[in-house]
Design a protein around this motif. Structure first.
Motif, PDB file in Angstrom:
ATOM      1  N   ASP A 131      -2.248   4.873  -9.302  1.00  0.00           N
ATOM      2  CA  ASP A 131      -1.631   3.979  -8.316  1.00  0.00           C
ATOM      3  C   ASP A 131      -0.130   4.218  -8.194  1.00  0.00           C
ATOM      4  OD1 ASP A 131      -0.905   2.931 -10.755  1.00  0.00           O
ATOM      5  OD2 ASP A 131      -2.088   1.107 -10.557  1.00  0.00           O
ATOM      6  N   GLY A 132       0.312   5.404  -8.587  1.00  0.00           N
ATOM      7  CA  GLY A 132       1.706   5.809  -8.482  1.00  0.00           C
ATOM      8  C   GLY A 132       1.913   7.138  -9.179  1.00  0.00           C
ATOM      9  N   LEU A 133       3.103   7.700  -9.027  1.00  0.00           N
ATOM     10  CA  LEU A 133       3.440   8.946  -9.711  1.00  0.00           C
ATOM     11  C   LEU A 133       4.639   8.709 -10.623  1.00  0.00           C
ATOM     12  CD1 LEU A 133       3.105  11.683  -6.916  1.00  0.00           C
ATOM     13  CD2 LEU A 133       1.412  10.968  -8.619  1.00  0.00           C
ATOM     14  N   VAL A 134       4.564   9.218 -11.852  1.00  0.00           N
ATOM     15  CA  VAL A 134       5.622   9.042 -12.847  1.00  0.00           C
ATOM     16  C   VAL A 134       6.171  10.415 -13.214  1.00  0.00           C
ATOM     17  CG1 VAL A 134       6.226   8.141 -15.114  1.00  0.00           C
ATOM     18  CG2 VAL A 134       4.480   6.974 -13.741  1.00  0.00           C
ATOM     19  N   VAL A 135       7.488  10.563 -13.116  1.00  0.00           N
ATOM     20  CA  VAL A 135       8.159  11.832 -13.411  1.00  0.00           C
ATOM     21  C   VAL A 135       8.735  11.757 -14.818  1.00  0.00           C
ATOM     22  CG1 VAL A 135       9.908  13.471 -12.647  1.00  0.00           C
ATOM     23  CG2 VAL A 135       8.736  12.028 -10.966  1.00  0.00           C
ATOM     24  N   SER A 136       8.465  12.764 -15.625  1.00  0.00           N
ATOM     25  CA  SER A 136       8.869  12.733 -17.036  1.00  0.00           C
ATOM     26  C   SER A 136      10.203  13.421 -17.300  1.00  0.00           C
ATOM     27  CB  SER A 136       7.793  13.367 -17.917  1.00  0.00           C
ATOM     28  OG  SER A 136       7.554  14.700 -17.517  1.00  0.00           O
ATOM     29  N   GLN A 137      10.663  14.283 -16.397  1.00  0.00           N
ATOM     30  CA  GLN A 137      11.941  14.973 -16.588  1.00  0.00           C
ATOM     31  C   GLN A 137      12.913  14.556 -15.487  1.00  0.00           C
ATOM     32  OE1 GLN A 137       9.839  19.037 -17.349  1.00  0.00           O
ATOM     33  NE2 GLN A 137      11.852  19.198 -18.273  1.00  0.00           N
ATOM     34  N   ARG A 138      14.087  14.083 -15.920  1.00  0.00           N
ATOM     35  CA  ARG A 138      15.058  13.530 -14.971  1.00  0.00           C
ATOM     36  C   ARG A 138      15.906  14.648 -14.361  1.00  0.00           C
ATOM     37  NH1 ARG A 138      17.140   9.003 -13.175  1.00  0.00           N
ATOM     38  NH2 ARG A 138      15.559   7.819 -14.269  1.00  0.00           N
ATOM     39  N   SER A 139      15.458  15.128 -13.230  1.00  0.00           N
ATOM     40  CA  SER A 139      16.220  16.144 -12.489  1.00  0.00           C
ATOM     41  C   SER A 139      15.822  16.067 -11.023  1.00  0.00           C
ATOM     42  CB  SER A 139      15.927  17.554 -13.030  1.00  0.00           C
ATOM     43  OG  SER A 139      14.633  17.978 -12.635  1.00  0.00           O
TER      44      SER A 139
ATOM     45  N   GLY B  35       0.787  -1.215   0.000  1.00  0.00           N
ATOM     46  CA  GLY B  35       0.000   0.000   0.000  1.00  0.00           C
ATOM     47  C   GLY B  35       0.823   1.270   0.000  1.00  0.00           C
ATOM     48  N   LEU B  36       2.064   1.177  -0.512  1.00  0.00           N
ATOM     49  CA  LEU B  36       2.923   2.364  -0.564  1.00  0.00           C
ATOM     50  C   LEU B  36       2.722   3.129  -1.874  1.00  0.00           C
ATOM     51  CD1 LEU B  36       6.444   1.344   0.799  1.00  0.00           C
ATOM     52  CD2 LEU B  36       4.746   2.825   1.855  1.00  0.00           C
ATOM     53  N   PRO B  37       2.550   4.448  -1.796  1.00  0.00           N
ATOM     54  CA  PRO B  37       2.593   5.243  -3.020  1.00  0.00           C
ATOM     55  C   PRO B  37       4.042   5.308  -3.503  1.00  0.00           C
ATOM     56  CG  PRO B  37       2.405   6.671  -1.105  1.00  0.00           C
ATOM     57  CD  PRO B  37       2.321   5.271  -0.594  1.00  0.00           C
ATOM     58  N   CYS B  38       4.258   5.042  -4.797  1.00  0.00           N
ATOM     59  CA  CYS B  38       5.609   4.980  -5.353  1.00  0.00           C
ATOM     60  C   CYS B  38       5.812   6.052  -6.408  1.00  0.00           C
ATOM     61  CB  CYS B  38       5.871   3.604  -5.961  1.00  0.00           C
ATOM     62  SG  CYS B  38       5.759   2.241  -4.789  1.00  0.00           S
ATOM     63  N   VAL B  39       7.055   6.508  -6.510  1.00  0.00           N
ATOM     64  CA  VAL B  39       7.439   7.507  -7.501  1.00  0.00           C
ATOM     65  C   VAL B  39       8.558   6.921  -8.355  1.00  0.00           C
ATOM     66  CG1 VAL B  39       8.263   9.862  -7.885  1.00  0.00           C
ATOM     67  CG2 VAL B  39       6.878   9.339  -5.854  1.00  0.00           C
ATOM     68  N   CYS B  40       8.436   7.026  -9.675  1.00  0.00           N
ATOM     69  CA  CYS B  40       9.488   6.566 -10.576  1.00  0.00           C
ATOM     70  C   CYS B  40       9.563   7.497 -11.779  1.00  0.00           C
ATOM     71  CB  CYS B  40       9.235   5.121 -11.026  1.00  0.00           C
ATOM     72  SG  CYS B  40       7.795   4.938 -12.117  1.00  0.00           S
ATOM     73  N   PHE B  41      10.506   7.228 -12.672  1.00  0.00           N
ATOM     74  CA  PHE B  41      10.660   8.008 -13.898  1.00  0.00           C
ATOM     75  C   PHE B  41      10.108   7.237 -15.095  1.00  0.00           C
ATOM     76  CE2 PHE B  41      13.745  10.095 -11.170  1.00  0.00           C
ATOM     77  CZ  PHE B  41      13.600  11.431 -11.512  1.00  0.00           C
ATOM     78  N   ASN B  42       9.814   7.963 -16.161  1.00  0.00           N
ATOM     79  CA  ASN B  42       9.255   7.310 -17.348  1.00  0.00           C
ATOM     80  C   ASN B  42      10.317   6.659 -18.225  1.00  0.00           C
ATOM     81  OD1 ASN B  42      10.429   9.569 -18.503  1.00  0.00           O
ATOM     82  ND2 ASN B  42       8.599  10.244 -19.617  1.00  0.00           N
TER      83      ASN B  42
END
Length: 357
Positions: free
Chosen positions: A302-310, A282-289
């Motif tokens: 069901d998660g957050l996706v980051v599109s710019q790597r910084s 049940g953890l919210p996760c963050v990753c890159f695309n």
């Protein structure tokens, strides 16, 4: 049915974790399982007591002569072990170990099922691409972890390769219950300290986060070649009161259960086990695309996706979850539900059906 699994080793690692889950589940279903490792190591993942484990007596160490001798010995070891155990099916994972196993079993008559474990377009050096092009069509089947990987392989091999998309299974720890108390202000990283995981970017993102939210901590589990330099970076950025290094963690379930957010900053992943493990708690996760997130996460659901790597863009995504407890809980709840499709019973059955077809 007797299934022989060829694994890189028994040490901590994504391939080893995925194969140990499959091996244990098949053993629980009373299949005869032989677990063969290419490298001798201390075991990190426990295997069912009925599983036969075969490890080489020789080791891979430094030096040109040893390298020249190691791979011929490994090829002979794999072929002899398979012939002695005479399995119905052979299963091997890994961009290096799949072609090695196919070469070892060339013209042997044993059906070998293979799977690459990193991003499909990774620029491997000689001779891996050449061996894949030559040997992969001789496999009995190819397991693609994602639809993205399947499309890429079809572009290269066409109808020469029989491909089925089957993701990784949730490991055993996903069913462990724990009474660990959740800490309201904790972020975790679980993975190797290596360039492809990009732990530096996450550490740098903590600078602005700590400035705004000084109670929030980052705990980083794992080891690897960049560990010492990352510890130095934390000192350089004056983050020693907010960033902590845990080393290899056996009880990962307790770690997942005691935190609020997981961040996976990887540049390269075939199918990130860490994401589905954390989501199952049940953890919210963050990753890159950069990675094939679409096989696991629906961004904003069901998660957050980051599109710019910084560091700045990563910090903004993490900040959304820090600021909004309701959002954390909603995404975490959705995540826990969505990963049911990766249940080990389901995935092991899909692989069995593919190998039987």
């Amino acid at each position: 049915m007797k299934i022989l699994i060829v694994a890189p080793s028994r040490k901590i690692g994504g391939i080893e974790r995925a194969l140990s889950v499959l091996a244990n589940e098949w053993a629980n279903q009373d299949f005869e399982v032989v677990y063969v490792t290419c490298l001798k190591s201390e075991p990190f993942y426990q295997l069912h007591e009925s599983i036969k484990i075969v490890e080489p007596k020789f080791k891979r160490v430094g030096g040109l002569l040893n390298k020249l001798l190691f791979y011929p010995r490994l090829l002979f070891f794999i072929r002899r072990t398979v012939q002695q155990n005479y399995p119905d099916k052979v299963l091997v994972f890994g961009d290096w170990f799949s072609p090695i196993t196919l070469l070892a079993l060339w013209k042997s008559g044993f059906p070998v099922y293979i799977s690459d474990r990193t991003i499909p377009n990774y620029p491997f050096s000689f001779p891996i691409p050449q061996l894949k092009k030559w040997l992969y069509p001789s496999s009995a089947g190819f397991i693609a972890q994602t639809a993205r990987a399947k499309v890429y392989k079809e572009q290269i091999f066409g109808s020469q390769l029989r491909i089925q998309v089957i993701p990784n299974a949730l490991p055993e720890l996903s069913v462990i219950t724990t009474s660990t108390v959740k800490h309201e202000c904790k972020i975790i990283y679980v993975g190797r300290f290596a360039w492809e995981k990009d732990p530096e970017l996450l550490i740098r993102s903590m600078v602005s986060l700590v400035a705004r939210y000084p109670l929030w901590k980052l705990e980083m589990a794992g080891t690897g070649p960049l560990l010492l330099s990352m510890k130095s970076l934390v000192k350089e950025l004056n983050l020693e009161s907010n960033v902590f290094f845990l080393g290899n963690v056996q009880e990962v379930a307790a770690l997942y259960s005691s935190t609020q957010i997981l961040v996976l900053p990887s540049v390269i992943e075939g199918f990130p086990n860490t994401l589905i493990e954390a989501m199952s708690f049940g953890l919210p996760c963050v990753c890159f695309n950069d990675i094939p997130y679409e096989a696991i996460i629906t961004d904003g659901v069901d998660g957050l996706v980051v599109s710019q790597r910084s560091p700045e863009h990563l910090a903004k995504a993490i900040e959304k979850l820090i600021e909004d407890k309701a959002l954390r809980e909603r995404i975490g709840s959705n995540a826990k539900t969505s990963v049911h499709r990766f249940a080990k019973e389901k995935i092991t059955q899909e692989i069995l059906e593919f190998m039987k077809s």
